[in-house]
Scaffold this active site. Structure first.
Site, mmCIF file in Angstrom:
data_model
loop_
_atom_site.group_PDB
_atom_site.id
_atom_site.type_symbol
_atom_site.label_atom_id
_atom_site.label_comp_id
_atom_site.label_asym_id
_atom_site.label_seq_id
_atom_site.Cartn_x
_atom_site.Cartn_y
_atom_site.Cartn_z
ATOM 1 N N HIS A 196 0.818 -1.206 0.000
ATOM 2 C CA HIS A 196 0.000 0.000 0.000
ATOM 3 C C HIS A 196 0.865 1.275 0.000
ATOM 4 C CE1 HIS A 196 -3.515 -2.471 1.067
ATOM 5 N NE2 HIS A 196 -2.844 -2.953 2.089
HETATM 6 O O1 RIB Z 1 -5.260 0.139 4.577
HETATM 7 C C1 RIB Z 1 -3.859 0.105 4.406
HETATM 8 C C2 RIB Z 1 -3.213 1.175 5.218
HETATM 9 O O2 RIB Z 1 -3.483 0.961 6.602
HETATM 10 C C3 RIB Z 1 -1.676 1.172 5.104
HETATM 11 O O3 RIB Z 1 -1.197 2.478 5.287
HETATM 12 C C4 RIB Z 1 -1.242 0.323 6.251
HETATM 13 O O4 RIB Z 1 0.063 0.646 6.720
HETATM 14 C C5 RIB Z 1 -2.265 0.702 7.284
HETATM 15 O O5 RIB Z 1 -1.821 1.902 7.924
#
Ligand code: RIB
Ligand code: CA
Length: 317
Positions: free
Chosen positions: A242
């Site tokens: 992500h």
């Molecule tokens: O949904 C994914 C996000 O939530 C990413 O930033 C992960 O690190 C969590 O913080």
């Protein structure tokens, strides 16, 4: 000229890879400081983990500021089920020797935006938006001084990952997200619609391990750990990276594409709190407030990640 950034984060293995990518890319990114926020794990751990990553990258000089330990108006929801009790489960790394910076993260954000030339600082936000929203609320004059906010958060066609409607970063602090999305700042959003296409592969992970560096070993071990959650939940063959998508945008924006749309943040819904309500087909007539990214050249992204991460970290000594 590299983009000057403040990296706002809740490490989190994917946050860690994103910060390593930023620190490996001085041609495109100059990290002015790291600001930790409560999210994946409580603030004491995110502030510790951010320093662990800086030291892993050979940057114990980089200022790490602790920020908000709770959302603006809700109790903190964390994600140890995904990231482990430490937030960086997968490999044991020594506690940080570098101290936290004296200044609170919110003050650092305000002072940096006021001190640097207007329009020259980008905020990279890969956790809940509590720090940034608090800075904007306390110092509204800083909002027009922001060059761009690149946010990992939200979801639309991909739907939520923590509730059926909401992605984790927005869900943890919807009120903060609403303030930021309504602020008028230039926003580029990396939602699950694109990050769920940025899936690791076994070959890529083993390629990280084959680098023979502490960074390569850490990235491979973190990925092995947190991919188990997505594999079990989505049946994926890999883990979504992500947060690195937010940094990769600054390095090679051509790897991504999306659409400028209006996004409202749901803060009142019983079942939809934290939802990013993207007006993808323009039915509301509301002005677009962000670039909502939904496509990535996955192979190009991972080739760039390998090339950059290989620059970091000494051979095990
Ligand atoms: O949904 C994914 C996000 O939530 C990413 O930033 C992960 O690190 C969590 O913080
Ligand atoms: Ca994160």
């Amino acid at each position: 000229m590299p983009r000057k950034i403040i990296f706002d984060t809740d490490p989190g293995q994917d946050d860690a890879v994103a910060l390593l990518l930023a620190l490996a890319s001085p041609e495109e990114v100059e990290v002015l400081g790291v600001t930790a926020v409560a999210g994946n794990v409580p603030l004491d751990l995110t502030a510790k983990n951010a320093r662990i990553v800086c030291e892993l990258a050979g940057r114990p000089d980089l200022p790490v500021h602790a920020g908000c330990d709770a959302p603006l108006a809700r109790r903190l929801v964390t994600a140890e089920n995904v990231h482990g009790a430490t937030g960086l489960d997968g490999i044991d790394l020594r506690p940080p020797a570098m101290p936290l910076a004296e200044t609170h993260a919110v003050d650092f954000i305000i002072e940096t935006l006021r001190g640097e030339p207007s329009g020259s600082v980008t905020l990279v936000a890969v956790g809940p938006l509590t720090n940034i929203a608090t800075a904007f609320d306390r110092a509204p004059d800083t909002v027009p001084r922001v060059q761009e906010i690149v946010i990992m958060g939200g979801a639309y066609f991909e739907v939520g990952n923590v509730t059926p409607a909401a992605e984790f970063n927005i869900y943890v602090d919807p009120e903060a997200a609403k303030l930021v999305f309504d602020s008028g700042a230039a926003l580029t959003v990396m939602p699950l619609d694109v990050t769920h296409k940025a899936l690791t592969s076994r070959d890529w992970v083993e390629g990280m391990r084959a680098l023979g560096t502490r960074v390569g070993e850490a990235v491979a071990s973190w990925t092995d750990f947190f991919e188990r959650y997505d594999k079990a939940k989505y049946g994926n063959l890999g883990a979504p990276l992500h947060d690195p998508c937010a940094v990769a945008w600054l390095i090679r924006p051509e790897l991504f594409s999306g659409k400028r749309v209006n996004v409202e943040i749901e803060t009142a819904g019983e079942f939809t709190a934290g939802m990013t309500v993207a007006d993808w087909w323009g039915v509301t007539g509301k002005a677009a407030n962000c670039l909502f990214v939904n496509e990535v050249d996955r192979d190009g992204l991972f080739a760039m990640l390998t090339e950059r991460l290989a620059r970091l970290g000494q051979k095990p000594g």
